[in-house]
Enzyme design. Sequence first.
Site, PDB file in Angstrom:
ATOM      1  N   ASP A  10     -69.011 103.500 -31.748  1.00 24.01           N
ATOM      2  CA  ASP A  10     -68.618 103.440 -30.461  1.00 24.01           C
ATOM      3  C   ASP A  10     -67.390 102.841 -30.064  1.00 24.01           C
ATOM      4  O   ASP A  10     -66.549 102.351 -31.127  1.00 24.01           O
ATOM      5  CB  ASP A  10     -69.805 102.509 -29.598  1.00 24.01           C
ATOM      6  N   ASP A  12     -65.670 101.008 -26.624  1.00 23.82           N
ATOM      7  CA  ASP A  12     -65.443  99.797 -25.726  1.00 23.82           C
ATOM      8  C   ASP A  12     -66.335  98.893 -26.161  1.00 23.82           C
ATOM      9  O   ASP A  12     -67.694  99.036 -26.072  1.00 23.82           O
ATOM     10  CB  ASP A  12     -65.515 100.354 -24.202  1.00 23.82           C
ATOM     11  N   GLU A  19     -63.216  95.938 -22.294  1.00 24.23           N
ATOM     12  CA  GLU A  19     -63.998  95.895 -20.858  1.00 24.23           C
ATOM     13  C   GLU A  19     -63.360  94.875 -19.880  1.00 24.23           C
ATOM     14  O   GLU A  19     -62.881  95.180 -19.027  1.00 24.23           O
ATOM     15  CB  GLU A  19     -65.452  95.548 -20.999  1.00 24.23           C
ATOM     16  N   LYS A  55     -67.160 106.561 -13.606  1.00 27.14           N
ATOM     17  CA  LYS A  55     -67.376 107.175 -12.382  1.00 27.14           C
ATOM     18  C   LYS A  55     -68.733 106.642 -11.911  1.00 27.14           C
ATOM     19  O   LYS A  55     -69.038 106.407 -10.632  1.00 27.14           O
ATOM     20  CB  LYS A  55     -67.385 108.646 -12.346  1.00 27.14           C
ATOM     21  N   ARG A  57     -70.193 103.832 -12.599  1.00 25.97           N
ATOM     22  CA  ARG A  57     -70.104 102.394 -12.168  1.00 25.97           C
ATOM     23  C   ARG A  57     -69.716 102.309 -10.754  1.00 25.97           C
ATOM     24  O   ARG A  57     -69.941 101.366 -10.016  1.00 25.97           O
ATOM     25  CB  ARG A  57     -68.941 101.483 -13.236  1.00 25.97           C
ATOM     26  N   ALA A  85     -57.017 107.355 -11.517  1.00 28.55           N
ATOM     27  CA  ALA A  85     -55.989 106.457 -11.104  1.00 28.55           C
ATOM     28  C   ALA A  85     -56.354 105.031 -12.368  1.00 28.55           C
ATOM     29  O   ALA A  85     -55.370 104.654 -12.983  1.00 28.55           O
ATOM     30  CB  ALA A  85     -56.107 105.951 -10.002  1.00 28.55           C
ATOM     31  N   THR A 124     -68.903 106.840 -24.231  1.00 29.69           N
ATOM     32  CA  THR A 124     -68.915 107.468 -22.932  1.00 29.69           C
ATOM     33  C   THR A 124     -67.627 107.398 -22.227  1.00 29.69           C
ATOM     34  O   THR A 124     -67.524 108.014 -21.203  1.00 29.69           O
ATOM     35  CB  THR A 124     -69.831 106.662 -21.813  1.00 29.69           C
ATOM     36  N   THR A 125     -66.687 106.695 -22.681  1.00 26.65           N
ATOM     37  CA  THR A 125     -65.319 106.490 -22.074  1.00 26.65           C
ATOM     38  C   THR A 125     -64.543 107.829 -22.089  1.00 26.65           C
ATOM     39  O   THR A 125     -64.900 108.605 -22.876  1.00 26.65           O
ATOM     40  CB  THR A 125     -64.453 105.418 -22.667  1.00 26.65           C
ATOM     41  N   ASP A 184     -72.036  98.135 -29.670  1.00 25.46           N
ATOM     42  CA  ASP A 184     -72.036  96.715 -29.086  1.00 25.46           C
ATOM     43  C   ASP A 184     -72.992  96.480 -28.187  1.00 25.46           C
ATOM     44  O   ASP A 184     -73.101  95.338 -27.511  1.00 25.46           O
ATOM     45  CB  ASP A 184     -70.598  96.484 -28.522  1.00 25.46           C
TER      46      ASP A 184
END
Length: 258
Positions: A10, A12, A19, A55, A57, A85, A124-125, A184
């Site tokens: 993973d 992040d 994070e 998105k 979140r 952005a 997922t990032t 994590d």
Amino acid sequence: MDKLAALIFDVDGTLADTERDGHRVAFNRAFAEAGLDWHWDVARYGALLSVTGGKERIRKFLSEDSPETLREADIDARIRALHAAKTRHYVALLETGAIPLRPGVRRLLQAARASGMRLAIATTTTPENVTALLRATLGEEGIGWFEVIGAGDIVPAKKPAPDIYHHVLAELDLPARACLALEDSDNGVRAARGAGLAVVVTTNDYTRGQDFSGAVAVLDGFGEPGAPVKVQLGEPPAAGHVSLDSLDRWHCLAWDRE
């Protein structure tokens, strides 16, 4: 049992503590740039981490704080623009060197490469976030250390769904029993276990105390020689810090329990 052939990381919270002082800050900068009065403090962002994906979140936040905004006709486009952005601001933070790899990560990656063990990423990032982190911490060549980078919207469902791990396993052309996932969070453990993988967890400030049922080991980090890890669950690493030998040992133990 299949021999351990690949490590799937993973990003992040696992490769780096991105994070709190990375993604959260970038979100707030994107909101301010768009003229919004939204601000995610450390605690609020921690609560939003129950949802994977940036998105997603934003949508979670709006569902709780401004549900009428979610009903606006252009909300999907606005969320995409805000997230783009945010990614730009996050990459800029990385380029300053503000977000290093977690202790022990570089050592493990170098040891794995020297041994011929294959490396992959399941996250997922966004792909841009992954490559920016690798470039900032390992140099341009670091991106090529990973045979497969599974990231972002490449699969329809994000963690805790197992889709990203299924994708990475297919790209590696390896069975789950030949790989070990390093995560994590509880969502990460559920995703990896859902794909049939054994999982080792290294916690951080946001994930400490989550339910890691199904993990073969849970530690507070990877550690370094002279800086041992604290073990929450599982057999302690013989060297005091996580090594390839300890990863191989945990991999064996995971399948011995089956």
